[in-house]
Each structure stands twice: as structure tokens, then as C-alpha cells.
Write a protein that holds these residues in place. Structure first.
Motif, PDB file in Angstrom:
ATOM      1  N   ALA A 155      30.088  25.347  34.665  1.00  0.00           N
ATOM      2  CA  ALA A 155      30.472  26.632  35.250  1.00  0.00           C
ATOM      3  C   ALA A 155      31.419  26.381  36.425  1.00  0.00           C
ATOM      4  O   ALA A 155      31.119  25.561  37.298  1.00  0.00           O
ATOM      5  N   ASP A 156      32.547  27.055  36.387  1.00  0.00           N
ATOM      6  CA  ASP A 156      33.484  26.948  37.499  1.00  0.00           C
ATOM      7  C   ASP A 156      34.003  28.345  37.846  1.00  0.00           C
ATOM      8  O   ASP A 156      33.494  29.340  37.325  1.00  0.00           O
ATOM      9  N   GLU A 157      35.004  28.404  38.685  1.00  0.00           N
ATOM     10  CA  GLU A 157      35.505  29.705  39.123  1.00  0.00           C
ATOM     11  C   GLU A 157      36.053  30.541  37.968  1.00  0.00           C
ATOM     12  O   GLU A 157      36.043  31.761  38.024  1.00  0.00           O
ATOM     13  N   ARG A 158      36.535  29.879  36.912  1.00  0.00           N
ATOM     14  CA  ARG A 158      37.078  30.614  35.766  1.00  0.00           C
ATOM     15  C   ARG A 158      35.982  31.186  34.866  1.00  0.00           C
ATOM     16  O   ARG A 158      36.193  32.166  34.161  1.00  0.00           O
ATOM     17  N   SER A 159      34.794  30.543  34.880  1.00  0.00           N
ATOM     18  CA  SER A 159      33.748  30.989  33.963  1.00  0.00           C
ATOM     19  C   SER A 159      32.586  31.671  34.678  1.00  0.00           C
ATOM     20  O   SER A 159      31.598  32.048  34.043  1.00  0.00           O
ATOM     21  N   GLY A 160      32.685  31.849  35.983  1.00  0.00           N
ATOM     22  CA  GLY A 160      31.650  32.625  36.655  1.00  0.00           C
ATOM     23  C   GLY A 160      30.572  31.815  37.338  1.00  0.00           C
ATOM     24  O   GLY A 160      29.388  32.131  37.233  1.00  0.00           O
ATOM     25  N   CYS A 161      30.956  30.754  38.067  1.00  0.00           N
ATOM     26  CA  CYS A 161      29.980  30.070  38.920  1.00  0.00           C
ATOM     27  C   CYS A 161      29.704  30.958  40.137  1.00  0.00           C
ATOM     28  O   CYS A 161      30.408  31.939  40.375  1.00  0.00           O
TER      29      CYS A 161
END
Ligand code: NI
Length: 268
Positions: A155-161
Motif C-alpha cells: 500500500a502506498d500513496e497511489r493505492s490508499g495507504c
């Protein structure tokens, strides 16, 4: 097949620095609390529970962001207590390590755990707005709770962390409202009129099976999932016992809730 028939023992122990960081900032990032085979098994269970709409008729599965009528496609489907439908989820390293985290952060011998699952579909364009978890809870208690948020894929900023406002757990619960001001929506957001400054937000990208821990008053947010994979998050809630307040808090926004989920639950 990965063996989920017996409980695991914890594999982590927080350092004194990690414990101090949590109490100072209201959140903590931990690189890994699971193993790849366990995550694979959990993804299969997780997807099955959402496909089968486990718990929907009892109000245990619902849409956190939409109006949640029966024919509507869920924008941000959530399951409360997914482990009640798949008890083997409690025999994971994630579960054992969550207890270990609580033992150390809130000095609890054998903490209880409640869980929920929030699925953010691939390409889903809405954020989880800024909120404090306590805004959802009974205003009659003082809490010492934490949420342990575990993505079952990276999960990162693009996938919604998640992102947190460091130190916000030391303040009060600020005014909230239903997302977009729509009382049919279960999800809450910090009222824009509260004029909170979120410029100090810290994003916490994680590998699958890592986790963040946040306090019941820590302000947090998740961006939209603009990636091409669903973002599966499993959240374990634990903590010390809540104590009753002499003067309840005024969480007036809770009186405005009028969701289809409440209607299903009251009929069940
Ligand atoms: Ni939350």
C-alpha cells in the motif's frame, strides 16, 4: 495449504524507541508482522467474505461511502468482525502480533481484539476523508484504544495507504459530519468548518503484512486508490478498558445518522 488451525506466537517485540514514538506522535509504523504464505491465505478468505456479502443482512457488511441501498454497487465496502465469519483469521501472526503491540503500548496482559475489513476497489476515486475513530464511538467513555491497520498487499500513496497528523491524539475530538454532509452515509469526516490544518500530514506506505498503529484520537486519512489492484485492509482494534465519563462528550453528529444499514440491522 498454510496451517491456520492453531494460534501463533508473536514474532515481534517493540523497542523502547517505538513505544515512546507511539505515545509522542499517536501513530507507529511497523515494517512486518506477517509472512507471505499467511498473507496469501488471508487474501483468499478476505475476497470470499466480500463476494459472499458475509453479514450484510445483519448490518455487518455495508458501504462506508455510498448510500448503501441494496441495488447500489458498494463504493467502499466494509465488514465488521470478519473473523466472526472466518475464525481461522485469529490464528495468524497478525493477530498474535497485534496482541503483543497492545501488551506493550497499553500494558495489557491479554487484550481483546475486534476487527474490521475495508476494501478499496481498484481505481476507486474517493479518499477516506480525515477523521478520528473516536468520533464514531459512544460519547460516554474515555478510551485507550488503538487500531492496527494491515494491508494484505503493498500500500502506498497511489493505492490508499494511511496518513496521520502527528500528535493529534493529544487533543480533543474535533467536530465531524457525515461525508459530504449526507446523513445516509455512515462514514464521517472532520467538519470543514473546524478549519483543521492538515499540512503536517505524514504518509505511511507499507509492504503487504506491514502495519501502522494509531490511537483512537489520531487524525488520519487515506487517499483514493488510483492503482489497478484492490486495496484490502484488515484493521484490528484493541487497547485498554474504556472508563465511563461523568460528563459525556457531545458527539452531536451521531444523531444525524440515517443509514440503510441501521434499517437492516433494526429489522434483523
Ligand atoms: Ni479510521
Amino acid at each position: 495449504m498454510y496451517d491456520l488451525s492453531t494460534p501463533k506466537s508473536p514474532t515481534i517485540r517493540l523497542t523502547d524507541e517505538q513505544v515512546a514514538f507511539y505515545h509522542e506522535n499517536g501513530y507507529l509504523r511497523i515494517e512486518q508482522i506477517s509472512v507471505p504464505e499467511e498473507l496469501e491465505a488471508l487474501r483468499a478468505i478476505y475476497d470470499r467474505l466480500f463476494e459472499q456479502k458475509a453479514g450484510r443482512e445483519r448490518g455487518q457488511q455495508f458501504d462506508l461511502a455510498g448510500s448503501d441501498e441494496d441495488d447500489a454497487v458498494a463504493k467502499l465496502p466494509q465488514i465488521l468482525d470478519p473473523s466472526s465469519f472466518a475464525p481461522e483469521m485469529r490464528n495468524t501472526y497478525i493477530w498474535a502480533n497485534a496482541k503483543q503491540i497492545c501488551r506493550q503500548l497499553e500494558d495489557q496482559e491479554d487484550p481483546g481484539i475486534g476487527d474490521h475489513a475495508i476494501l478499496k476497489p481498484a481505481g476507486y476515486g474517493a479518499p477516506t476523508p480525515w477523521h478520528q475513530d473516536e468520533a464514531y464511538w459512544s460519547p460516554n467513555f474515555h478510551y485507550r484504544s488503538m487500531s492496527i491497520w494491515v494491508p494484505l498487499q503493498d500500500a502506498d500513496e497511489r493505492s490508499g495507504c494511511l496518513a496521520f497528523m502527528p500528535g493529534s491524539h493529544k487533543g480533543h475530538v474535533v467536530p465531524h459530519r457525515q461525508i459530504g454532509g449526507d446523513p445516509r452515509v455512515h462514514g464521517l469526516e472532520i467538519d470543514p468548518d473546524a478549519n483543521v490544518d492538515f499540512s503536517g500530514a505524514v504518509f505511511c506506505p507499507l509492504p503487504a503484512g506491514g502495519c501502522t498503529v494509531h490511537h483512537n484520537r489520531t487524525m488520519h486519512y487515506a487517499p483514493p486508490n488510483v492503482g489497478d489492484q484492490p486495496r484490502r485492509a484488515w484493521i484490528l482494534g484493541t487497547g485498554g478498558p474504556a472508563t465511563e465519563l461523568e460528563t459525556p462528550n457531545d458527539y452531536y453528529w451521531q444523531k444525524a445518522w440515517a443509514t440503510a444499514r441501521q434499517e437492516r440491522a433494526s429489522k434483523a
